[in-house]
Enzyme design. Structure first.
Site, PDB file in Angstrom:
ATOM      1  N   ASP A   1     -18.218 -11.795  -8.990  1.00 58.07           N
ATOM      2  CA  ASP A   1     -17.794 -10.761  -9.926  1.00 58.07           C
ATOM      3  C   ASP A   1     -17.473 -11.362 -11.300  1.00 58.07           C
ATOM      4  O   ASP A   1     -17.752 -10.767 -12.334  1.00 58.07           O
ATOM      5  CB  ASP A   1     -16.521 -10.047  -9.417  1.00 58.07           C
ATOM      6  CG  ASP A   1     -16.685  -9.445  -8.023  1.00 58.07           C
ATOM      7  OD1 ASP A   1     -17.443 -10.010  -7.220  1.00 58.07           O
ATOM      8  OD2 ASP A   1     -16.041  -8.430  -7.730  1.00 58.07           O
TER       9      ASP A   1
ATOM     10  N   GLU B   1     -24.984  -6.034   0.694  1.00 52.80           N
ATOM     11  CA  GLU B   1     -24.459  -6.750   1.865  1.00 52.80           C
ATOM     12  C   GLU B   1     -24.754  -6.058   3.193  1.00 52.80           C
ATOM     13  O   GLU B   1     -24.443  -6.599   4.253  1.00 52.80           O
ATOM     14  CB  GLU B   1     -22.946  -6.913   1.689  1.00 52.80           C
ATOM     15  CG  GLU B   1     -22.596  -7.797   0.513  1.00 52.80           C
ATOM     16  CD  GLU B   1     -21.113  -7.855   0.222  1.00 52.80           C
ATOM     17  OE1 GLU B   1     -20.414  -6.835   0.392  1.00 52.80           O
ATOM     18  OE2 GLU B   1     -20.641  -8.930  -0.190  1.00 52.80           O
TER      19      GLU B   1
ATOM     20  N   LYS C   1     -26.309  -0.942  -0.116  1.00 56.55           N
ATOM     21  CA  LYS C   1     -24.934  -0.749  -0.565  1.00 56.55           C
ATOM     22  C   LYS C   1     -24.836  -0.735  -2.092  1.00 56.55           C
ATOM     23  O   LYS C   1     -24.161   0.093  -2.680  1.00 56.55           O
ATOM     24  CB  LYS C   1     -24.081  -1.898  -0.024  1.00 56.55           C
ATOM     25  CG  LYS C   1     -22.639  -1.875  -0.457  1.00 56.55           C
ATOM     26  CD  LYS C   1     -21.914  -3.077   0.097  1.00 56.55           C
ATOM     27  CE  LYS C   1     -20.446  -3.067  -0.253  1.00 56.55           C
ATOM     28  NZ  LYS C   1     -19.762  -4.270   0.214  1.00 56.55           N
ATOM     29  N   GLN C   2     -25.504  -1.688  -2.735  1.00 57.39           N
ATOM     30  CA  GLN C   2     -25.323  -1.829  -4.180  1.00 57.39           C
ATOM     31  C   GLN C   2     -26.580  -2.413  -4.808  1.00 57.39           C
ATOM     32  O   GLN C   2     -27.455  -2.917  -4.099  1.00 57.39           O
ATOM     33  CB  GLN C   2     -24.117  -2.717  -4.470  1.00 57.39           C
ATOM     34  CG  GLN C   2     -24.264  -4.155  -4.017  1.00 57.39           C
ATOM     35  CD  GLN C   2     -22.928  -4.882  -3.971  1.00 57.39           C
ATOM     36  OE1 GLN C   2     -22.172  -4.762  -3.014  1.00 57.39           O
ATOM     37  NE2 GLN C   2     -22.640  -5.655  -5.007  1.00 57.39           N
TER      38      GLN C   2
HETATM   39  O1  IFM Z   1     -18.397  -9.396  -4.832  1.00 62.76           O
HETATM   40  C1  IFM Z   1     -18.270  -8.128  -4.293  1.00 62.76           C
HETATM   41  C2  IFM Z   1     -19.467  -7.856  -3.410  1.00 62.76           C
HETATM   42  O2  IFM Z   1     -20.645  -7.914  -4.147  1.00 62.76           O
HETATM   43  C3  IFM Z   1     -19.334  -6.508  -2.764  1.00 62.76           C
HETATM   44  N1  IFM Z   1     -18.109  -6.439  -1.997  1.00 62.76           N
HETATM   45  C4  IFM Z   1     -16.934  -6.675  -2.815  1.00 62.76           C
HETATM   46  C5  IFM Z   1     -17.000  -8.004  -3.504  1.00 62.76           C
HETATM   47  C6  IFM Z   1     -15.770  -8.204  -4.387  1.00 62.76           C
HETATM   48  O3  IFM Z   1     -15.772  -7.293  -5.439  1.00 62.76           O
END
Ligand code: IFM
Length: 730
Positions: A326, A467, A579-580
């Protein structure tokens, strides 16, 4: 016009956790949740300390919460009046996020009349160990008041209790020194108050609390002010932390609340000089964006030479207070553009934790540096093998974040390179950055695999940013970031060869030649997944073979709202739902890799297949949408990022593990979208340029950025764009 205050009227028990995040105050050294003075650990009070961790038994290591020096409440006519037990007549909380000042105002109704309690407080930006507060009490009758003020060491912990010993001295100042379980860190909190009206004061100690009762009888409608100061020092800060805390409180008492408040306002004004972003035509966006920046500035380690920022900032112990990718991929831009010294501090943390990363690589049988997925002191990886608890069986689930999210090392390299590129300050390479890049290169080199008869090198068995799909082969983002690392390592070796007296001084010529050749070869031959006929890049090998469905459909298959979507049996694992941002993160970092049509095709394909289950997701989609000339599509995603903490409502649970708190990566992401996406800010060939691509309702923007030791002011209006150098930083 920006309204620099946020406010919540009324008291809602169910909002305590959310408001604790939204109304947080911090100064980089400590963060204090926006909870009320009378609250205790049940209401998630935390004075969260940066960069100091402790472990209890086998549970997860997490940062320490200091004893709460803001603790206090009222007794009126012998009866305690505290929320949530006592229903107030009226109640509000307010945060002045221009200056980091929290205020609550509560009116209690008693059998004899009304008493108003106002508490205003802040943690000093200038004197980072000190918190200051002013209680103001007014009654419309002759109330018999006991103000109970003190320090509460019975703190909220997720995996505590962390203090095995709590001691208090019989001194005139309130004080608690607590000793932590694992590392025996000492945390001293000293507090004292100042009154300028006749009252009686009595010291007393309750289990784990050092308290004083300030007693007086009120005149009708007269205001009684009590100034309170506390200081926190730990044995990591100084040898005699108790003495340091006492001295800091004495200084604060001498200075007084008003003077400290002015100092606080001045410090914040200085920060805003370089950070404030004005948006003409959209106050809501402007407020959300500046509020996001407030959070980033509240947690920035300005006081340290080498320190990073936890994924949940200083809002508590969620995610073990650990540092993730992050920082480099989402927050770094903000600090590069507004406060490069902090950016350097963040990158030094990675350099100083290189040994931890080398140790981790060795543990897995690799050369080089494999950075911690969840990094704590010394680069210790706090990520558990069982990072999620199954909601049904209550059993820990084996997750592979620690073992397989290998893209973390490339994020570190990316951060260092961006710092050097942006500031032209290559001293960080000499301080260990160069070695860090080489060691990360070695790590990825060791991960390469070659199939018999194939020219290409592959990377297998990884987890990409999405993830939910674990242990996949050739995740596009990961391979592309490894390629970037090889390139950075080759360029660095070339630089070292031309300036041997400055870089990689300890590496002999032969090793340099050999590494350069290996990294160059890896750079050329690493397999990067290609777009298919529809121009879509598979996120990993076999991705298109998975069930193609919708986010809504996958959501409807959940048996519990807290259920984890990923892992072996997760509802998303066998589908294309992610997820992202994953491929989209790659493309927004390296849009030049593919054609414009391919950028757009991938955005359109992946966006509806993304749950945006992480607060890191929306900003990457917004960035790419801007690149594809779709500011209107980018806008709601930008607002989602910028409002992550203002609106709340993000995921609070991964299985049975609490993941709530503030979202600094989303805040940093929103800043990137506003400046690099909408304003189209570019830094190339020693020049700052803008190519605006604003949402239709934005009429203009104005902000400042630092670049290569200069400060620029940028103004975009419907008529013109101006970029002006205003000052040199040195
Ligand atoms: O780094 C992130 C990850 O990409 C997704 N889960 C939460 C983490 C912390 O923000």
């Amino acid at each position: 016009m920006i309204n620099w205050k946020i406010r919540k009227d009324g008291f809602d028990y169910n909002k305590i956790a959310e408001l604790g995040n939204r109304f947080l105050i911090g100064n980089g050294y400590m963060g204090v949740r926006g909870t009320l003075e009378e609250f205790e650990k049940e209401q998630l009070v935390a004075v969260n300390l940066a960069g100091i961790y402790d472990q209890v038994g086998d549970s997860w290591r997490e940062p320490l919460n200091a004893p709460n020096g803001f603790f206090g409440y009222l007794e009126i006519d012998g009866k305690p009046y505290r929320l949530p037990e006592e229903e107030p007549k009226s109640h509000s909380v307010e945060l002045d996020y221009r200056h980091g000042i929290f205020k609550r105002e509560t009116v209690f109704k008693t059998g004899r009349g009304e008493v108003t309690l106002v508490c205003e407080r802040f943690v000093s930006m200038e004197q980072i160990h000190v918190g200051a507060m002013r209680f103001t009490i007014r009654a419309n009758f002759h109330a018999d008041i006991n103000l109970i003020t003190g320090i509460d060491s019975d703190v909220w912990d997720i995996n505590g209790p962390h203090y095995k010993k709590v001691s208090m001295d019989e001194e005139s100042m309130l004080n608690i020194t607590a000793t932590s379980e694992e590392k025996e860190y000492q945390v001293s909190v000293v507090a004292d108050e100042k009154t300028d009206f006749p009252c009686e004061k009595k010291l007393y100690q309750e289990r784990m609390k050092s308290l004083r009762i300030v007693s007086f009888i009120t005149d009708i409608d007269r205001e009684y002010c009590v100034e309170k100061f506390f200081a926190v020092y730990t044995s990591k800060d100084t040898k005699d932390c108790y003495k340091a805390a006492k001295e800091a409180v004495s200084r604060a008492l001498n200075q007084g609340y008003e003077a400290m408040l002015s100092e606080q306002k001045e410090s914040w004004e200085k920060l805003w000089e370089d950070a404030e972003v004005l948006i003409d035509g959209d106050d809501r966006s402007m407020e959300a964006l500046n509020y996001s920046e407030y959070h980033l500035m509240s947690i920035a380690p300005r006081h340290a030479e080498s320190m990073s920022i936890a994924a949940r900032g200083l809002s508590g112990q969620t995610y073990k207070g650990a540092v993730f990718w992050d920082t480099e991929m989402f927050m770094l831009d903000f600090f590069l553009m507004t406060n490069p010294a902090v950016a350097k501090t963040l990158m030094r943390y990675r350099i100083d934790t290189l040994d931890g990363a080398k140790k981790k690589a060795k543990e897995y049988g690799y050369q080089g540096a494999f950075y911690a997925w969840e990094s704590q002191e010394g680069g210790f990886d706090a990520c558990s093998d069982y990072n999620v608890t199954d909601v049904f069986t209550k059993r820990p689930m084996r997750t592979f974040f620690r073992d397989k999210q290998v893209h973390i090392s490339a994020a570190v390299v990316y951060g260092i390179c961006r710092y050097v590129d942006f500031t032209k300050d290559d001293s960080i390479l000499i301080e260990g950055g160069a070695e860090t890049i080489i060691e990360c290169g070695k790590f990825y080199y060791d991960l390469l695999q070659q199939k018999v008869g194939s020219e290409k090198y592959e990377i297998h068995d990884v987890i990409g940013p999405d993830e939910y799909h674990e242990r996949v082969n050739n995740n596009g983002y990961t391979n592309r970031m490894a390629k970037f690392t090889f390139q950075a390592a080759v360029e660095l070796i070339k630089k070292a060869k031309s300036e041997p007296e400055r870089f990689l001084k300890n590496m002999d010529q032969a090793e340099m030649e050999q590494l350069e050749k290996a990294f160059q070869d890896a750079y050329e031959k690493i397999y990067i997944p290609m777009p298919n006929e529809q121009r879509i890049i598979p996120q990993f090998d076999g991705y298109f073979d998975l069930e193609d469905t919708t986010v809504e459909e996958v959501r409807s298959r959940l048996l519990s709202p807290k259920e984890y979507w990923g892992g072996a049996y997760g509802v998303a694992s066998h589908t294309q739902i992610i997820k992202q941002a994953d491929v989209v993160t790659w493309l927004s970092l390296f849009p030049q890799d593919v054609t414009e049509n391919t950028l757009l095709a991938n955005w359109k394909y992946y966006e509806p297949r993304t749950e945006h289950g992480s607060s890191l997701s929306a900003c990457m989609y917004a960035m790419l949408a801007c690149r594809c000339n779709m500011p209107e599509k980018a806008f709601p995603l930008f607002l989602k990022s910028a409002s992550a903490d203002l609106q709340g409502g993000g995921k609070e649970w991964a299985g049975l593990v609490y993941i709530g708190g503030t979202h600094p990566a989303a805040a940093g992401g929103a800043y990137m979208v506003a400046l690099r996406g909408f304003a189209g800010l570019r830094f190339e060939n020693h020049q700052v340029t803008v190519k605006p691509n604003l949402p239709a309702h934005w009429k203009g923007m104005k902000f400042r950025v630092c670049y290569e030791n200069e400060k620029y002011e940028i103004e975009i209006s419907q008529e013109q764009v101006s970029v002006q150098k205003i000052r040199s930083l040195s």
